[in-house]
Design a protein around this motif. Structure first.
Motif, PDB file in Angstrom:
ATOM      1  N   VAL A 115       0.839  -1.196   0.000  1.00 62.05           N
ATOM      2  CA  VAL A 115       0.000   0.000   0.000  1.00 62.05           C
ATOM      3  C   VAL A 115       0.880   1.255   0.000  1.00 62.05           C
ATOM      4  N   GLY A 119       0.979   4.063  -2.816  1.00 64.41           N
ATOM      5  CA  GLY A 119       0.760   5.456  -2.437  1.00 64.41           C
ATOM      6  C   GLY A 119       1.897   6.360  -2.860  1.00 64.41           C
ATOM      7  N   LEU A 136      -6.520   4.272  -2.081  1.00 65.28           N
ATOM      8  CA  LEU A 136      -5.772   3.345  -1.245  1.00 65.28           C
ATOM      9  C   LEU A 136      -6.679   2.653  -0.231  1.00 65.28           C
ATOM     10  N   VAL A 158      -2.807   3.853   5.357  1.00 64.39           N
ATOM     11  CA  VAL A 158      -3.522   4.464   4.232  1.00 64.39           C
ATOM     12  C   VAL A 158      -3.547   5.985   4.351  1.00 64.39           C
TER      13      VAL A 158
END
Length: 451
Positions: A115, A119, A136, A158
């Motif tokens: 993640v 990102g 995300l 996130v």
């Protein structure tokens, strides 16, 4: 205290209070400027009080607004917004998440690391925080919760990773900062690259540390596949288009081939071609992205116009001189004054977002920092790193509410608030590193100029 100083304090206080009414920020700034213009003119003409603001002074706002609307640098804003929105609909993020989760799923915390990498790539290609956090959250949070991740860790990863786009170029915030204080946007892009990568590395290190010390919080992903050539090929194919677009945009700036404005045009075209190659480019998508770009651009320029009027009247009342006198009057060294500015900015970030702090606070404190002998590019990046925390700190941390709006059932604000605390601390550590080792910011711009 003189009457104009009282009016300057009242003007700033009115602005802060009116923000909590929920009225659009642009109209609050413009409206407060108009109100205090009339108050100042009435007091000067009717009560013989020397304020320093008359109709001639107020009329200066017209050429200043004209300068904003004809500013070549700001042409980059709508194209960077278009680029981000088109990438959001191109399907690139889904491919990245699918393939990176296969590669990192072999280790504890691997999904959270995947993640973070997604990102980071989104940050370097979109710079739109809302879109990044939502994307995300939709892609990553359900996967992490399915595999037994701690809810706080999933939410914190996130939110924090989604805010990297405000710092890593091409950042809309850096474009606006450069315009407000007269610093080269290219220098800010160069200076922000290493701090942004450093923060992403610190996030990944923290995630691995959680997986090592608290294995139950970041378990190995379910149904993991053994690493194979096909997995690496899949990752390469997923990453290549995004990396190529990033290199086309940032590489052209860093190597002096194009200005940020020209590079924004390259990015907008590249994102469109990428969506076309993924068979996601339709007439409806073009209309949606066009409308979204128009609305966002109009919002940004309305803010710039309101801030221009607000700053002009506040400066006419002596607000900048008052702040400069206050800062110089502090019983601290120049370094202590800069630390005080950053501490106040961090605290204001709990209640104001980056837009107000960029448009109002930064132009007021930047001249003081220059007079103290500090490099303005270095300080602006420091300010930007500090502002990144404003997305994570309640009660107005927008990343928190972006995530809550799309979070799966069972994830509440408590999980989100607790989850971002370690990442806020990481950002503050990163801020301290940039503060004490200024070459993290200044080395790359210096290298670019030495070529």
């Amino acid at each position: 205290m003189e009457i104009n100083e009282i009016l300057a304090l009242a003007m700033f206080g009115s602005f802060i209070l009116l923000l909590f009414t929920g009225f659009p920020v642009a109209w609050v700034m413009g409206g407060v400027a108009v109100l205090f213009s009339f108050i100042s003119i009435i007091m000067e003409t009717q009560f013989d009080a020397f304020i320093g603001i008359d109709w001639n002074y107020v009329s200066i706002v017209v050429p200043r607004i004209w300068n904003i609307m004809t500013n070549w640098v700001l042409v980059a804003l709508p194209m960077f917004v278009f680029m981000g929105m088109m990438l959001d609909r191109s399907g690139v993020a889904e491919d990245l998440m699918s393939n990176l989760s296969k590669m990192f799923g072999q280790v504890r915390g691997g999904l959270a690391v995947a993640v973070t990498f997604v990102g980071l790539l989104l940050a370097a290609s979109t710079g739109i925080i809302g879109a990044s956090v939502v994307l995300l959250a939709v892609l990553g949070v359900p996967l992490m919760l399915r595999d037994g991740y701690n809810k706080e860790l999933a939410c914190g990863t996130v939110c924090s990773t989604g805010t990297l786009g405000i710092l890593i170029p091409p950042s809309i915030m850096l474009v606006m900062m450069g315009d407000r204080i007269g610093v080269s946007v290219g220098d800010l892009f160069l200076g922000a690259l290493f701090p942004g990568l450093m923060l992403a590395t610190m996030y990944v290190s923290y995630i691995f540390a959680v997986g090592f010390f608290k294995p139950a919080h970041a378990p190995v992903a379910q149904d993991t596949q053994k690493l194979s050539i096909s997995i690496f090929i899949g990752v390469f194919k997923a990453v290549l288009p995004t990396v190529a677009l990033i290199l086309a945009v940032l590489g052209s700036i860093f190597f002096g081939i194009a200005t940020p404005t020209e590079a924004a045009g390259v990015g907008a075209l590249g994102a469109t071609l990428l969506a076309f190659s993924k068979k996601r480019l339709t007439l409806d998508v073009l209309k949606e992205v066009g409308r979204g770009t128009t609305k966002t651009t109009a919002f940004i320029f309305a803010l710039l116009l309101g801030a221009t009027a607000f700053s002009l009247i506040l400066r006419g009342l002596g607000g900048d001189e008052m702040i400069e006198g206050f800062l110089h009057g502090l019983p601290f060294s120049p370094t202590g004054i800069v630390i005080t500015i950053l501490v106040v900015t961090f605290i204001l970030g709990f209640f104001l977002d980056w837009i107000e702090l960029t448009l109002i606070i930064l132009p007021l404190v930047a001249p003081v920092v220059v007079n103290l002998g500090f490099d303005l590019v270095w300080f602006t990046i420091l300010f930007a790193v500090c502002l990144q925390t404003s997305f994570l700190t309640p009660p107005v941390g927008f990343a928190l509410f972006y995530l809550k709006g799309v979070a799966p059932e069972g994830v509440n604000l408590g999980h989100i608030y607790r989850g971002v605390i370690p990442f806020i601390l990481i950002q503050l550590i990163g801020l301290a590193v940039v503060f004490y080792w200024e070459n993290i910011v200044l080395w790359l711009p210096a290298m670019a100029y030495s070529q």
